[in-house]
Structure formats: structure tokens, C-alpha cells
Write a protein that holds these residues in place. Structure first.
Motif, PDB file in Angstrom:
ATOM      1  N   GLU A 218       0.806  -1.219   0.000  1.00  0.00           N
ATOM      2  CA  GLU A 218       0.000   0.000   0.000  1.00  0.00           C
ATOM      3  C   GLU A 218       0.840   1.271   0.000  1.00  0.00           C
ATOM      4  O   GLU A 218       0.386   2.306  -0.467  1.00  0.00           O
ATOM      5  N   ASP A 219       2.068   1.183   0.556  1.00  0.00           N
ATOM      6  CA  ASP A 219       2.846   2.422   0.633  1.00  0.00           C
ATOM      7  C   ASP A 219       3.883   2.515  -0.466  1.00  0.00           C
ATOM      8  O   ASP A 219       4.857   3.251  -0.346  1.00  0.00           O
ATOM      9  N   TRP A 220       3.681   1.790  -1.545  1.00  0.00           N
ATOM     10  CA  TRP A 220       4.646   1.803  -2.637  1.00  0.00           C
ATOM     11  C   TRP A 220       4.559   3.121  -3.384  1.00  0.00           C
ATOM     12  O   TRP A 220       3.482   3.644  -3.614  1.00  0.00           O
ATOM     13  N   LYS A 221       5.720   3.615  -3.827  1.00  0.00           N
ATOM     14  CA  LYS A 221       5.714   4.828  -4.635  1.00  0.00           C
ATOM     15  C   LYS A 221       6.005   4.427  -6.066  1.00  0.00           C
ATOM     16  O   LYS A 221       6.897   3.654  -6.335  1.00  0.00           O
ATOM     17  N   GLY A 222       5.283   5.004  -6.963  1.00  0.00           N
ATOM     18  CA  GLY A 222       5.579   4.712  -8.359  1.00  0.00           C
ATOM     19  C   GLY A 222       4.639   3.663  -8.919  1.00  0.00           C
ATOM     20  O   GLY A 222       3.935   2.965  -8.192  1.00  0.00           O
ATOM     21  N   HIS A 223       4.623   3.573 -10.221  1.00  0.00           N
ATOM     22  CA  HIS A 223       3.737   2.623 -10.891  1.00  0.00           C
ATOM     23  C   HIS A 223       4.592   1.708 -11.725  1.00  0.00           C
ATOM     24  O   HIS A 223       5.107   2.099 -12.769  1.00  0.00           O
ATOM     25  N   PRO A 224       4.756   0.474 -11.285  1.00  0.00           N
ATOM     26  CA  PRO A 224       5.832  -0.364 -11.815  1.00  0.00           C
ATOM     27  C   PRO A 224       5.736  -0.739 -13.279  1.00  0.00           C
ATOM     28  O   PRO A 224       6.759  -0.976 -13.894  1.00  0.00           O
ATOM     29  N   LEU A 225       4.539  -0.816 -13.847  1.00  0.00           N
ATOM     30  CA  LEU A 225       4.493  -1.346 -15.194  1.00  0.00           C
ATOM     31  C   LEU A 225       4.743  -0.270 -16.246  1.00  0.00           C
ATOM     32  O   LEU A 225       4.772  -0.555 -17.438  1.00  0.00           O
ATOM     33  N   ARG A 226       4.934   0.952 -15.835  1.00  0.00           N
ATOM     34  CA  ARG A 226       5.225   2.012 -16.800  1.00  0.00           C
ATOM     35  C   ARG A 226       6.598   1.769 -17.404  1.00  0.00           C
ATOM     36  O   ARG A 226       7.474   1.172 -16.796  1.00  0.00           O
ATOM     37  N   LYS A 227       6.757   2.302 -18.583  1.00  0.00           N
ATOM     38  CA  LYS A 227       8.000   2.029 -19.309  1.00  0.00           C
ATOM     39  C   LYS A 227       9.195   2.723 -18.688  1.00  0.00           C
ATOM     40  O   LYS A 227      10.335   2.305 -18.897  1.00  0.00           O
ATOM     41  N   ASP A 228       8.952   3.817 -17.962  1.00  0.00           N
ATOM     42  CA  ASP A 228      10.103   4.506 -17.380  1.00  0.00           C
ATOM     43  C   ASP A 228      10.400   4.011 -15.972  1.00  0.00           C
ATOM     44  O   ASP A 228      11.225   4.583 -15.283  1.00  0.00           O
ATOM     45  N   TYR A 229       9.719   2.959 -15.552  1.00  0.00           N
ATOM     46  CA  TYR A 229      10.012   2.360 -14.254  1.00  0.00           C
ATOM     47  C   TYR A 229      10.975   1.217 -14.485  1.00  0.00           C
ATOM     48  O   TYR A 229      10.716   0.350 -15.301  1.00  0.00           O
ATOM     49  N   PRO A 230      12.106   1.203 -13.809  1.00  0.00           N
ATOM     50  CA  PRO A 230      13.117   0.196 -14.161  1.00  0.00           C
ATOM     51  C   PRO A 230      12.689  -1.214 -13.759  1.00  0.00           C
ATOM     52  O   PRO A 230      11.942  -1.404 -12.812  1.00  0.00           O
ATOM     53  N   LEU A 231      13.180  -2.164 -14.511  1.00  0.00           N
ATOM     54  CA  LEU A 231      12.959  -3.559 -14.162  1.00  0.00           C
ATOM     55  C   LEU A 231      14.026  -3.939 -13.157  1.00  0.00           C
ATOM     56  O   LEU A 231      15.190  -3.977 -13.483  1.00  0.00           O
ATOM     57  N   GLY A 232      13.635  -4.185 -11.921  1.00  0.00           N
ATOM     58  CA  GLY A 232      14.617  -4.468 -10.901  1.00  0.00           C
ATOM     59  C   GLY A 232      15.106  -5.895 -11.000  1.00  0.00           C
ATOM     60  O   GLY A 232      14.462  -6.763 -11.551  1.00  0.00           O
ATOM     61  N   PHE A 233      16.248  -6.105 -10.482  1.00  0.00           N
ATOM     62  CA  PHE A 233      16.763  -7.470 -10.449  1.00  0.00           C
ATOM     63  C   PHE A 233      17.730  -7.574  -9.296  1.00  0.00           C
ATOM     64  O   PHE A 233      18.160  -6.583  -8.722  1.00  0.00           O
ATOM     65  N   GLU A 234      18.060  -8.808  -8.947  1.00  0.00           N
ATOM     66  CA  GLU A 234      19.001  -9.019  -7.849  1.00  0.00           C
ATOM     67  C   GLU A 234      20.320  -9.428  -8.451  1.00  0.00           C
ATOM     68  O   GLU A 234      20.414 -10.393  -9.197  1.00  0.00           O
ATOM     69  N   GLU A 235      21.370  -8.706  -8.135  1.00  0.00           N
ATOM     70  CA  GLU A 235      22.653  -8.983  -8.753  1.00  0.00           C
ATOM     71  C   GLU A 235      23.235 -10.273  -8.202  1.00  0.00           C
ATOM     72  O   GLU A 235      23.195 -10.527  -7.008  1.00  0.00           O
ATOM     73  N   VAL A 236      23.790 -11.075  -9.081  1.00  0.00           N
ATOM     74  CA  VAL A 236      24.337 -12.361  -8.662  1.00  0.00           C
ATOM     75  C   VAL A 236      25.652 -12.111  -7.923  1.00  0.00           C
ATOM     76  O   VAL A 236      26.501 -11.343  -8.362  1.00  0.00           O
ATOM     77  N   GLN A 237      25.796 -12.801  -6.787  1.00  0.00           N
ATOM     78  CA  GLN A 237      27.002 -12.594  -5.984  1.00  0.00           C
ATOM     79  C   GLN A 237      28.054 -13.631  -6.357  1.00  0.00           C
ATOM     80  O   GLN A 237      27.969 -14.775  -5.929  1.00  0.00           O
ATOM     81  N   PHE A 238      29.031 -13.237  -7.146  1.00  0.00           N
ATOM     82  CA  PHE A 238      30.156 -14.128  -7.430  1.00  0.00           C
ATOM     83  C   PHE A 238      31.281 -13.797  -6.462  1.00  0.00           C
ATOM     84  O   PHE A 238      31.175 -12.922  -5.632  1.00  0.00           O
ATOM     85  N   THR A 239      32.397 -14.480  -6.635  1.00  0.00           N
ATOM     86  CA  THR A 239      33.513 -14.194  -5.729  1.00  0.00           C
ATOM     87  C   THR A 239      34.129 -12.840  -6.047  1.00  0.00           C
ATOM     88  O   THR A 239      34.602 -12.154  -5.158  1.00  0.00           O
ATOM     89  N   HIS A 240      34.081 -12.430  -7.330  1.00  0.00           N
ATOM     90  CA  HIS A 240      34.809 -11.197  -7.650  1.00  0.00           C
ATOM     91  C   HIS A 240      34.040  -9.943  -7.242  1.00  0.00           C
ATOM     92  O   HIS A 240      34.607  -8.880  -7.116  1.00  0.00           O
ATOM     93  N   ASN A 241      32.720 -10.059  -7.040  1.00  0.00           N
ATOM     94  CA  ASN A 241      31.994  -8.858  -6.636  1.00  0.00           C
ATOM     95  C   ASN A 241      31.262  -9.078  -5.322  1.00  0.00           C
ATOM     96  O   ASN A 241      30.287  -8.414  -5.013  1.00  0.00           O
ATOM     97  N   PHE A 242      31.763 -10.028  -4.548  1.00  0.00           N
ATOM     98  CA  PHE A 242      31.034 -10.412  -3.337  1.00  0.00           C
ATOM     99  C   PHE A 242      30.889  -9.239  -2.387  1.00  0.00           C
ATOM    100  O   PHE A 242      29.801  -8.932  -1.898  1.00  0.00           O
ATOM    101  N   GLU A 243      32.001  -8.552  -2.134  1.00  0.00           N
ATOM    102  CA  GLU A 243      31.936  -7.459  -1.153  1.00  0.00           C
ATOM    103  C   GLU A 243      31.030  -6.352  -1.619  1.00  0.00           C
ATOM    104  O   GLU A 243      30.244  -5.790  -0.852  1.00  0.00           O
ATOM    105  N   ARG A 244      31.141  -6.022  -2.901  1.00  0.00           N
ATOM    106  CA  ARG A 244      30.374  -4.894  -3.414  1.00  0.00           C
ATOM    107  C   ARG A 244      28.876  -5.139  -3.282  1.00  0.00           C
ATOM    108  O   ARG A 244      28.109  -4.264  -2.879  1.00  0.00           O
ATOM    109  N   VAL A 245      28.460  -6.365  -3.633  1.00  0.00           N
ATOM    110  CA  VAL A 245      27.035  -6.665  -3.537  1.00  0.00           C
ATOM    111  C   VAL A 245      26.601  -6.741  -2.083  1.00  0.00           C
ATOM    112  O   VAL A 245      25.514  -6.302  -1.708  1.00  0.00           O
TER     113      VAL A 245
END
Lengths: 409, 188, 333
Positions: B152-179
């Protein structure tokens, strides 16, 4: 007991008020974690003692953004996410999607593929109705029915594993036909099912149909008149239980369904019991369609011959350059779909499952909207349970046969 | 019953409320003036020869950045509605006549709103709420317009074209700390 | 005197131990039997044929976290399961397992006490069980529990009346409230022949008293999560669990005692221990019937349950009582 306001449970935007009754009403959140809500459905029941005054569904707990995901995938990749909506009848969702894309492409699948599609879709319908009968019995206390239904379902899942490799989300239907042909053991297995299942359906009926306790729990509960059913947007067995004679397979046929003979069972009173009878009879009708499809299964290719739509068979890749190029372009660029928009509706086990695709000529859909029947059918719940007891809410939810993947997408 | 009959009936009753009719793959898409949508729907539902008694679907398309011009409007000579960003589709089904028709309404990008058809078909309740939630179209006269799928408290309308498609970045060993640092509830 | 006192102490300790172990195994048998009815196997991994499963269950329950919900009425919360369990076990004090055996020169009666108001005592104990359930529902500070507790209280109180009337019919025929005497009175003819309707009424009420299917609405898993014992965990939950199965055993034992001849059977005068065997066999059959009904029947809705109890069973029970009284008056020369 202190009074709780409905607004404490659902924050409302300014200018919108939720109707709520006097303070003695108890607000019970039949929360997302509940053994009988068939998934993560949250129902806010406003109770006056044991009588339900108001039932407000609160959904969105399973929202995974399938429609938005499909916009970023190519058409044949987006096929895989359609399985996950109505996860109890995955091939049914596949059928709707592939028929929609094939309508955009303006191709017809070969007869063997069409026949196999009908056969497997009807097996999927039996699959979904078996889970329904199991949960309907279990919610009302007849726990053994659930295990018997799942025992039958294991045989069906074995068949799906035989053809596609996966028990549930096989994505076996492809744009332009099927992924691969059925193995030779398929016909025998289906024949075994055709022989064994009628006795099993009789077993469920013996347990439930004339059981006085079951009758008391389902007769006269959750009544919807035909006009209400249509106005509330319900479709499928719910509307047929109320007497609305509408079945998309018969009235607006798609995918060669017009070549099969089957009855469309109707109810009269529109209560839970009539919906039960409609679905049980649909089980038998689906089995007869499977028998007809198996008998008339023709030989032939299972994919459209157009290499721009379907990838070539892997044997050719070693020898033919064009096949290799087609394969490469298919799996990297995707298929080029003409610009336009289509809506394809099929009769899923829950009602009218619709796929609306807008294409702009590229390999990815611009908009891919799925009309989930359970999403629209859920609106009928509030009407069905008003004035009835809490125990009837369970009965009604089971009779709507709700699948949250379809509701939330 | 076929597309020509219903288009004929609509045009004779409503004249230039109908902006355009597009036929594609034997489907009839009828563009309507947004302010008259309820009247047209009522006519389609109640007229004895037409009887579109079932509202199948209410959906919306965000045409922001769509490449082919007028794609959802077909070949429209007047191009009155190419700058309308949102297109709301109403899909009607006539069970007695076994026919479908689509009504399309084009809405501008800022403050899009259209009248709600819930007085005609109560099934539009959830359907319009979903369009409001995911696309941000306001339906005037809707009895209970609030978010349905998003929290209910979400901001924004997700299906609009200017709303980004979110994703979860895969944690490998080389970017583990950053993620790991970006995770909200990470303990390290 | 001290020897008899010692005998009673030993009997009480032995009985308590046997009952608690037996109830764990009754629950295990129920799981296996229900599983076979549902075309699956049930627990068969722990120990040979799964026979150590109850031990594993008890160990697990002991190690589980014992929590008290916020806002619960703590003394009542702790008292309720204890009350339910105590009352259920206490009812076993008057159930006769056999007549009398000779152990090391002492004549030992195969029951703990044969008070002359035994029937009334058992009936009183099962009435007290209502308190355990209702207090549990109230003290948990949870709407589901409250609904479950209220339903259960109404159900149990309503079904006690036809139960009592069925028992009174047996009382009229036997002429005594003592359970031992009732069993001895059946050495010729079992009361089931004389009181078929009474037995049916008694059995249905027994199922309702113990909150078992098809009358298990207070603990309906599909509606109220777990009804009155939603908020209980670990040993307190185990006590409720225990209480329910002990109540099942008590009611089955009563049915056997009152209608099926108790420990009577062929050859029981020469070998009194055979009486125990017959009693256990009959008890097992009843427990099997309880399990069978649980696996098969859907559950009644609350108002239908009340309607059935008041509008169908009560008049039938009164009718049965009148007929029995008339028959006894006519044939009691």
C-alpha cells in the motif's frame, strides 16, 4: 475485546473511505499464512460473532512481476514465465500464450501438434481439477480425499515428465508446435490412464457426493445467481455452476477444439455443491476428450515448417549452413513478430484465461497482459460469503478454486 | 454477429465519439472518446441486438518510446491520438452472440484519468484497481481505488516504461563485497 | 492395611505409566492406520516398523522452545493444559480392566477403585474437561483460539446432555452406578443388545465430547489453524495432545464397559487375566473406529453441529430413556 478498525489493517489513500460496521465487530485477518487459503491470500473478515459481515481480499503477496518480466524477454523466452502463473495447470497457460503469438504470426500448427496440444491440455485440466477436489475435501475435513487425488495426480505428473522432462513447469508447448515429439511410450501411458481413472473418479464420488455431512456443508452455500455471476466477471465452472451456459471450447473454439465432442455440464442452484458437481463431471468429460484425441492422433511433423519461427532440428546443424544460421539467429535475436495486438482467450480449468500481446515488430513484446481468471473470480467471494459463517468462507474459497499465482502474477 | 454489425451500430448511434476502428486478425478495436466511455459501454451492454454482457478485461498499454507509430491505433489518418501515452483497453464479450469487441481509450501522459465502468460491471473493480496500481491511471467514480498488487505504501507505478525492471545482482567471488554492502540487512 | 495401601500405590503408578505410554502408542497406531487408509505408509523409519516414533516425538516436544504469547493470561495459560490432562487421566481410576487376580498371595482387583458412584464420577471428569479447553482458548490472547475455545465449550456442554441420558438408560437397566457392578451385570447378556439406540447416541456424543472428527470444529486445522491450542508449544501442547487421546481412550473404555461387556468373554472365570486381554481388544476396535471416522468424514459446521445435538440427539435420547424406563418397569418382576 478492544475494537479494531478496518483502516488499521489497510492503509487507505486520502479521500477513500472503507465501509466498516460498528465497533463490536471483530476483524479477523485470515492471513497469508493459513492452511486453507490455497496460497498466500489474505482475507480480512469482519465478523459479528460467527457471521461474516464483510470479506475483503488483500492480495499481492505472490506478485512477481511476470508481465513486466515478459516485456524484457524475447517471445520464446517469455513462454517459460507463463507456466508459473496458474501453476496447477501450466500447459494451459502455455497454450494460451502460444496461440496468441501464433495468431500474431498468422500460422497454424500441424495437425499432430494440435492434437497433442488438446490431449495434454485436457490432461492438465484433469490435473487441476484433481487438486481442486483434494483441497475441497480436505478443507471440509475429509482429509483422505486429498491423498487419493494426489495419488492420481502422480500418474499425470509422470506423463508430463515423460514428454517434457519436468513434472510441473514443462513449457512443452512451443510457438509453432511442440518442443519435441512425444516418446513412443506416451500412447501406452495415456491409455493406462484412460483405463484406470474412471474407477478412481467413482471413488471420489462415493466419498463425497452423497455424503450427508458434505451435502450440509456445501448445499445452499455461496449462492450466485447467473446475473450476478456474469456481472462479477466469473467464468468457467463458477458461472456454469450457476447455470450460465458458456464454455469457450465449445462456443468460441480455438486450437481445433471444434473437432471434439464433449458435454458442458451445468448446475442449477449456483451453490458450492453445484460447482462441485460441475467440476466432477468436467473431469469425466476431459477424460473422454483425451480418449478421442488419442484415437485420432495423426502422424506428421510437430512444428511449423517455417524456419524463421521454429529452430531447425539439431541433426541438421552439423551439415546445413542455413540451419546453423537459423538456429543462431533464433536463439540470440528471437523471432520477428509482425506489429499489431492480439487477445487470445482459452478455457482454463478456472475460467477464461486471456493473453493480450502488443507487438511492435521486434523480438520482444511491448506489452504482455494476462487475464488471470482467479483474479477476476476472487471478486465473487465477497458476495458469496456475506451473511454466512466463517466455516462457509473456507467452503467458498475452495469452490472458487483459486490459484494465487494467477491472481498476483 | 460480426465486426461490421457492431461497428455499424456504434457509428450510427455515436457518430464522431468513435475515433477510429481497426481490424487486425479478425478482431475489432474501436477507439472511443475518453469522456464518453461509460455511455458507449452502457449502449453495448443494454442494446438488445448487441448485448455485450461480460467485461473480460481492462488493461492498459504504455506507449512511451514505442517505435512503430500509431501501432495500437492502426492506420489512423487523422492521427488525433498519437501523442496519448496510455491506452486503456476494455474487452467486452457478448455471450448470447458469441462475439468480442475491444474499446480503446487514449489518455495523456500527465494525470491520466477516465470514468470507471464499475457501475455497469462490478467485475471492473479489481481490474481497474490493478491498472491504477501498476500504471497510475485514475478511475473516477471507482468505489475503492487503492493499490491491489503492490504494497500500500509503494511509490511509483511499476508497469510504466520509465520504471526500471529491478533485479538481484548475482554474488560471485569477484563482486562479493560490493554486492554485500548494498544489501539492506547485511550483517557484515 | 499398609500392604493394601502399597498395592494401591503400585496400581496407581503402574496405571499412570501404562496409560501415558499407551496413549503415545495409540497416537502412533492412529497415524499408521490413517496412513494406510490414505494409501501411504505413515511413520516407519524410527525403530523397527517405526515403533520408536512416539519416543522421538516426546523427545522432540521436550526440546522445543516453550513460549508464552504476549498478553496471555499466564496463570490460566499454564493451568489449562494441565487441567485437561489431569482430568482425563483421573477418569481412568474407576475403569475396570478385569475382575480379580491373585498376586503373591494378595487378591488384587484389576482396577484402581470401584466406588459405588463410578459412572457419575467418570461423567463428572469428562465435564471438567470443558474447562481446560475453554480456558486455553481464552487465555491465549488470540482470536482464533478464542473462537475455538468458545465453539468447543458450547459443543461439549451441548453434547453432554444426550450423553448423560444415554448413560442413565444403562443405569436403569443395570441398577447400579458402580462400573464394576455394571460389568458383572453383563456376564450374561451385553447391554448393546438391550440398548442399541442408547449405544449409538452414546457413541456420537463421545465423539463430540472428545472433539474428534466429524465434530472437530474447535480444532479444525483448515479453519482456525489449530483452534484452542494454536498458541501452545512444547510440553503444554503435548499435554493437550495427551489429554485428547486419553479422552478418546476413556470414552472407548466407557463404551466397552457399559455396552460391550467390559472384560467379559469366554473363559474369563478361570483365567482372570484373559479379561484384561478381552478388554484391550475391544478397546482397540473402538479406537480403530475413531480413527476410521477421522480419515473419512468431513466435519460439520458449528451451527449444524449444535442443531444436530439439540434437535436430533436430545429427543432421541429422551425417547430412549422413556422406552427403557417403561421396559424396565414392565420386566422387572
Amino acid at each position: 475485546m478492544t475494537s479494531q478498525r478496518l483502516a488499521d489493517y489497510i492503509p487507505t489513500p486520502p479521500g477513500v473511505t472503507l465501509e466498516e460496521g460498528p465497533d463490536e465487530h471483530l476483524i479477523l485477518s485470515m492471513g497469508p499464512h493459513h492452511p486453507s487459503t490455497h496460497g498466500v491470500l489474505r482475507l480480512l473478515l469482519e465478523l459479528d460473532g460467527e457471521t461474516v459481515v464483510n470479506a475483503t481480499p488483500d492480495i499481492g503477496y505472490l506478485h512477481t512481476g511476470i508481465e513486466k518480466t515478459a516485456e524484457s524477454l524475447q517471445y520464446q523466452q517469455a513462454l517459460v514465465v507463463t507456466d508459473r502463473m496458474d501453476y496447477l495447470a501450466p500447459l494451459s497457460n502455455n497454450l494460451g500464450y502460444t496461440l496468441a503469438v501464433e495468431k500474431l504470426l498468422d500460422v497454424e500448427v500441424p495437425p499432430r501438434a494440435a492434437c497433442l496440444r488438446v490431449l495434454l491440455t485436457e490432461l492438465t485440466r484433469i490435473n487441476s481439477h484433481l487438486v481442486w477436489i483434494g483441497t475441497q475435501g480436505m478443507d471440509l475435513g475429509a482429509i483422505s480425499t486429498f491423498l487419493y487425488a494426489l495419488r492420481e495426480r502422480e500418474k499425470l505428473l509422470d506423463i508430463f515428465e515423460l514428454v517434457s522432462g519436468a513434472r510441473m513447469m514443462g513449457s512443452y508447448f512451443w510457438i509453432g508446435g511442440l518442443v519435441r515429439d512425444v516418446p513412443p511410450a506416451f500412447e501406452n501411458e495415456v491409455q493406462k490412464i484412460i483405463d484406470a481413472f474412471p474407477a478412481r473418479f467413482d471413488e471420489y464420488e462415493r466419498l463425497l457426493t452423497k455424503n450427508p455431512i458434505f451435502l450440509e456443508r456445501t448445499r445452499g452455500i455461496g449462492v450466485l445467481t447467473p446475473e450476478e455471476a456474469i456481472a462479477l466477471g466469473t467464468n468457467g465452472p463458477i458461472a456454469r455452476g450457476s447455470g450460465v451456459d458458456w464454455d469457450l471450447r465449445r462456443d468460441m473454439p480455438y486450437g481445433t477444439y471444434d473437432q471434439y465432442h464433449f458435454d458442458v455440464p451445468l448446475g442449477t442452484h449456483g451453490d458450492v455443491y453445484d460447482r462441485y458437481l460441475v467440476r466432477v463431471r468436467e473431469l469425466r468429460q476431459s477424460l473422454s476428450i483425451v480418449k478421442q484425441a488419442l484415437n485420432r492422433l495423426p502422424e506428421g511433423p510437430i512444428k511449423v515448417a517455417d524456419r524463421k519461427i521454429v529452430p531447425p532440428p539439431r541433426e541438421e546443424l552439423a551439415t546445413s549452413m542455413e540451419a546453423l544460421i537459423h538456429h543462431f539467429k533464433f536463439f540470440t535475436e528471437g523471432i520477428k513478430v509482425p506489429a499489431g495486438e492480439v487477445y487470445q482467450a482459452i478455457e482454463s480449468p478456472k475460467g477464461e484465461y486471456g493473453v493480450y500481446i502488443v507487438s511492435d515488430g521486434t523480438a520482444r513484446p511491448v506489452r504482455c497482459h494476462f487475464r488471470g481468471p482467479s483474479f477476476v473470480n476472487l471478486q465473487a467471494l465477497a458476495k458469496m460469503v456475506q451473511g454466512r459463517y466463517v466455516a462457509d468462507v473456507i467452503s467458498c474459497i475452495a469452490s472458487i478454486d483459486i490459484v494465487l499465482g494467477e491472481v498476483d502474477r | 454477429m460480426d465486426n461490421a454489425t457492431v461497428v455499424e451500430a456504434l457509428k450510427s448511434k455515436f457518430g464522431n465519439v468513435i475515433w477510429n476502428v481497426v481490424e487486425f486478425r479478425k478482431q475489432a478495436f474501436v477507439w472511443i472518446e475518453p469522456s464518453r466511455i461509460v455511455e458507449v459501454c452502457q449502449f453495448l451492454r443494454d442494446e438488445p441486438t448487441l448485448r455485450y454482457n461480460f467485461l473480460s478485461d481492462v488493461s492498459c498499454v504504455d506507449r512511451l518510446g514505442m517505435q512503430v507509430e500509431g501501432i495500437a491505433s492502426g492506420q489512423d489518418p487523422e492521427k488525433r491520438h498519437d501523442d496519448l501515452r496510455f491506452v486503456v483497453n476494455y474487452q467486452l464479450l457478448s455471450m448470447p452472440n458469441k462475439h468480442r469487441v475491444w474499446l480503446k481509450v487514449g489518455l495523456p501522459a500527465d494525470e491520466p484519468h477516465v470514468a470507471s465502468v464499475t457501475p455497469l460491471w462490478p467485475s471492473a473493480d479489481f481490474l481497474e484497481r490493478e491498472v491504477y496500481d501498476l500504471m497510475g491511471i485514475n478511475f473516477d467514480g471507482h468505489p475503492d481505488l487503492r493499490r491491489i498488487l503492490m504494497p500500500e505504501d509503494w511509490k511509483g507505478h511499476p508497469l510504466r516504461k520509465d520504471y526500471p525492471l529491478g533485479f538481484e545482482e548475482v554474488q560471485f567471488t569477484h563482486n562479493f563485497e560490493r554486492v554485500q554492502r548494498k544489501k539492506k540487512f547485511a550483517r557484515s | 492395611m499398609p500392604e493394601e495401601f502399597l498395592v494401591v500405590i503400585i496400581k496407581v503408578a503402574l496405571l499412570a505409566f501404562i496409560i501415558i505410554t499407551a496413549v503415545a502408542y495409540v497416537q502412533f497406531v492412529e497415524r499408521r492406520v490413517m496412513a494406510f487408509m490414505q494409501s501411504r505408509l505413515g511413520p516407519n523409519r524410527v525403530g523397527p516398523f517405526g515403533l520408536l516414533q512416539p519416543l522421538a516425538d516426546i523427545l522432540k516436544l521436550i526440546f522445543k522452545e516453550d513460549m508464552t504469547p504476549a498478553g496471555a493470561d499466564v496463570p490460566v495459560y499454564f493451568l489449562a493444559p494441565a487441567l485437561a490432562a489431569i482430568v482425563a487421566i483421573a477418569a481412568f481410576a474407576v475403569i475396570p480392566f478385569g475382575s480379580r487376580i491373585n498376586v503373591l498371595g494378595y487378591n488384587v482387583n484389576l482396577y484402581v477403585a470401584d466406588i459405588n458412584v463410578g459412572l457419575l464420577y467418570v461423567f463428572a471428569m469428562s465435564s471438567l474437561a470443558v474447562y481446560g479447553v475453554t480456558l486455553a482458548g481464552w487465555s491465549s490472547n488470540n482470536k482464533y483460539s478464542l473462537l475455538g475455545g468458545i465453539r468447543s465449550a458450547a459443543q461439549m456442554i451441548s453434547y453432554e446432555l444426550p450423553l448423560g441420558l444415554a448413560l442413565v438408560s444403562v443405569l436403569l437397566i443395570a441398577g447400579t452406578l458402580s462400573l464394576g457392578d455394571i460389568v458383572r451385570a453383563q456376564s450374561g447378556l451385553w447391554f448393546i443388545i438391550l440398548q442399541p439406540l442408547g449405544f449409538i447416541i452414546y457413541f456420537i456424543c463421545a465423539i463430540a465430547e472428545t472433539n474428534r472428527a466429524p465434530f472437530d470444529l474447535p480444532e479444525a486445522e483448515s479453519e482456525l489453524i489449530a483452534g484452542y491450542h494454536t498458541e501452545y508449544s512444547s510440553m503444554k501442547w503435548a499435554l493437550f495432545f495427551l489429554a485428547e487421546y486419553i479422552a478418546v481412550m476413556v470414552q472407548s473404555a466407557l463404551a466397552v464397559t457399559l455396552f460391550f461387556g467390559g472384560w467379559n468373554g469366554p473363559g474369563v472365570e478361570q483365567f482372570p487375566l484373559l479379561g484384561v486381554l478381552y478388554f484391550v481388544i475391544k478397546l482397540a476396535i473402538f479406537i480403530f473406529v475413531f480413527t476410521w471416522m477421522r480419515a473419512t468424514l468431513p466435519r460439520l459446521r458449528y451451527d449444524q453441529l449444535m442443531r444436530f445435538g439439540w434437535k436430533v440427539l436430545m429427543p432421541l435420547a429422551i425417547l430412549n430413556l422413556i422406552i427403557t424406563a417403561g421396559a424396565v418397569a414392565v420386566f422387572a418382576q
